[in-house]
Scaffold this active site. Structure first.
Site, PDB file in Angstrom:
ATOM      1  N   ASP A  65      11.796   9.265 -30.674  1.00  0.00           N
ATOM      2  CA  ASP A  65      10.885  10.077 -31.479  1.00  0.00           C
ATOM      3  C   ASP A  65      10.440   9.262 -32.702  1.00  0.00           C
ATOM      4  O   ASP A  65       9.996   8.132 -32.549  1.00  0.00           O
ATOM      5  CB  ASP A  65      11.576  11.405 -31.842  1.00  0.00           C
ATOM      6  CG  ASP A  65      10.677  12.388 -32.576  1.00  0.00           C
ATOM      7  OD1 ASP A  65       9.805  12.990 -31.942  1.00  0.00           O
ATOM      8  OD2 ASP A  65      10.850  12.530 -33.805  1.00  0.00           O
ATOM      9  N   TYR A  67       5.470  12.382 -41.522  1.00  0.00           N
ATOM     10  CA  TYR A  67       4.160  12.757 -40.983  1.00  0.00           C
ATOM     11  C   TYR A  67       3.078  12.678 -42.064  1.00  0.00           C
ATOM     12  O   TYR A  67       1.928  12.369 -41.786  1.00  0.00           O
ATOM     13  CB  TYR A  67       4.202  14.186 -40.422  1.00  0.00           C
ATOM     14  CG  TYR A  67       5.115  14.364 -39.231  1.00  0.00           C
ATOM     15  CD1 TYR A  67       4.648  14.181 -37.935  1.00  0.00           C
ATOM     16  CD2 TYR A  67       6.452  14.730 -39.400  1.00  0.00           C
ATOM     17  CE1 TYR A  67       5.473  14.358 -36.839  1.00  0.00           C
ATOM     18  CE2 TYR A  67       7.293  14.909 -38.309  1.00  0.00           C
ATOM     19  CZ  TYR A  67       6.801  14.717 -37.030  1.00  0.00           C
ATOM     20  OH  TYR A  67       7.628  14.885 -35.952  1.00  0.00           O
ATOM     21  N   HIS A 123      11.958  16.477 -24.302  1.00  0.00           N
ATOM     22  CA  HIS A 123      11.789  15.529 -25.403  1.00  0.00           C
ATOM     23  C   HIS A 123      13.106  14.937 -25.901  1.00  0.00           C
ATOM     24  O   HIS A 123      13.199  13.735 -26.163  1.00  0.00           O
ATOM     25  CB  HIS A 123      11.064  16.225 -26.559  1.00  0.00           C
ATOM     26  CG  HIS A 123      10.859  15.352 -27.755  1.00  0.00           C
ATOM     27  ND1 HIS A 123      10.040  14.244 -27.732  1.00  0.00           N
ATOM     28  CD2 HIS A 123      11.373  15.417 -29.017  1.00  0.00           C
ATOM     29  CE1 HIS A 123      10.049  13.663 -28.928  1.00  0.00           C
ATOM     30  NE2 HIS A 123      10.842  14.356 -29.720  1.00  0.00           N
TER      31      HIS A 123
END
Length: 319
Positions: free
Chosen positions: A103, A233, A298
Site C-alpha cells: 500500500d 495523501y 487489498h
C-alpha cells in the site's frame, strides 16, 4: 508477539518506533494505511525463523512514532529520509538491505528505490505498482478527472474534513470498514454517507482478522488520530512537484510484485493494463515476477500471511 523486540530510534529529527526480530540480512518492512508495524506480524516471525533480521517501523504519523504537526512534513522525501536514517542506525554493517512494502509502504518503497537504489538489494512490493510521474498534470487533478470529488483520495485532501467524519463514525468502525473493504473497484466516500451502509449495521470480520487485531490498531488510532496517515495523501501534489527531476526515471533494483485480484488498487486507474501490458516492465526493467493471487483483497499480507512469507523468501533467497 513472541520474541519481537521494540525500541525507539532517533531518525531525521523524529523518534521512530521499530519492531524487530531475528539475526542475519536485514529485511525492511514498510506498512501502509491505515496500519502499523503490526500488519507485518506474521512475516516478521516467519522470516526471522528463516535466518533474516526483520525490521518493521511505524512510519511517521503512525503508532508510537512521532507525528509532526506540519502537513508538509509528510512528503516522500521526508519518509524516505526517515528510512535511510533508520537503516544507518539499525543496519550500519549492511550496505544494502531487502525491502518489502504494501500500500503506501509500497509507494514509499518505490521512492526509496528511485532515490537510493544503492541501499536496496531487492524489493518485494504488494498492491501498488510503480506509477511513473505524469509531467502534464498534477496527481489530484488526474484523480478528480477520472473519479470525481467523492473518490477517497480526493476526499482526504481537505484538512480536518474526513477526520471529523471518521470521528462521527467512531475509530473502531472506521478501522473495520477499511480493513474489510473488498469491492474490486475504486473506493468512494460521499460526504456524510460514511462507507455507504447504516451506521449500526454489523461488520463481520474475515477469518484472518480478529477482534484483538482490530483492537490493537484502534488503540493507537484512538490515541493518535488518522491525520498523520491521511497527510501522506495530502502530499500527493507536493510529491509530484518535488519529484520532477525523476520524470522518466526507472527502478533499477530487482523486483517481485504481488497483488490480489480483488484489490481495489489493482482494479482502479488502469493498473491492470499497466501491470500486464508492458508499462510496468518498461519502468521497472528488473521486474522478475508478477504474482496475482485469486480471490484475495487489498490487505494481502494479513489475509494470506503464509503465502506472502513464502513468496518473500523464495525471491530474496536468490540474492
Amino acid at each position: 508477539m513472541e520474541g519481537i523486540e521494540h525500541r525507539t530510534v532517533k531518525v531525521n529529527g523524529i523518534n521512530m518506533h521499530v519492531a524487530e526480530k531475528g539475526q542475519g540480512p536485514v529485511i525492511l518492512f514498510i506498512h501502509g494505511f491505515p496500519e502499523l508495524w503490526y500488519s507485518w506480524r506474521h512475516q516478521i516471525q516467519a522470516l526471522a525463523e528463516l535466518g533474516y533480521r526483520a525490521v518493521a517501523p511505524d512510519l511517521r504519523g503512525y503508532g508510537d512514532t512521532d507525528a509532526p504537526a506540519d502537513q508538509a512534513s509528510y512528503t516522500c522525501l521526508h519518509v524516505v529520509g526517515d528510512l535511510v536514517a533508520l537503516l544507518d542506525a539499525v543496519a550500519a554493517d549492511q550496505e544494502k538491505v531487502f525491502v518489502v512494502g504494501h500500500d503506501w509502504g509500497a509507494l514509499i518503497a518505490w521512492y526509496l528505490c528511485l532515490f537510493r537504489p544503492d541501499r536496496v538489494k531487492a524489493l518485494v512490493n504488494m498492491s501498488v505498482a510503480f506509477n511513473p510521474r505524469n509531467p502534464q498534470r498534477k496527481t489530484t487533478e488526474t484523480l478528480r478527472a477520472v473519479y470525481g470529488d467523492d473518490y477517497y483520495m480526493c476526499r482526504f485532501q481537505e484538512p480536518g474534513e474526513i477526520e471529523a467524519e471518521f470521528a462521527q463514525i467512531g475509530t473502531a468502525r472506521v478501522m473495520k470498514d477499511l480493513l474489510t473493504y473488498r469491492h474490486p473497484g475504486p473506493l468512494f466516500l460521499p460526504k456524510g454517507k460514511g462507507f455507504g451502509h447504516p451506521p449500526d449495521a454489523p461488520i463481520p470480520l474475515p477469518s484472518w482478522l480478529s477482534e484483538d487485531d482490530v483492537n490493537y490498531y484502534v488503540s493507537f488510532f484512538e490515541k493518535k488520530g488518522f491525520t498523520g496517515g491521511i497527510n501522506y495523501y495530502r502530499n500527493l501534489d507536493r510529491n509530484w512537484e518535488l519529484t520532477a527531476p525523476w520524470t522518466g526515471a526507472r527502478i533499477k533494483v530487482p523486483v517481485k510484485f504481488i497483488v490480489g485480484d480483488q484489490d481495489l488498487v489493482y482494479n482502479s486507474l488502469g493498473a491492470k493494463d499497466f501491470i500486464h501490458k508492458g508499462g510496468f516492465k518498461k519502468y521497472v526493467p528488473l521486474l522478475e515476477e508478477v504474482v496475482v493471487m485469486e480471490g484475495v483483497g487489498h490487505f494481502i499480507n494479513e489475509e494470506k500471511p503464509n503465502d506472502i512469507s513464502e513468496h518473500i523468501y523464495d525471491f530474496i533467497k536468490k540474492f
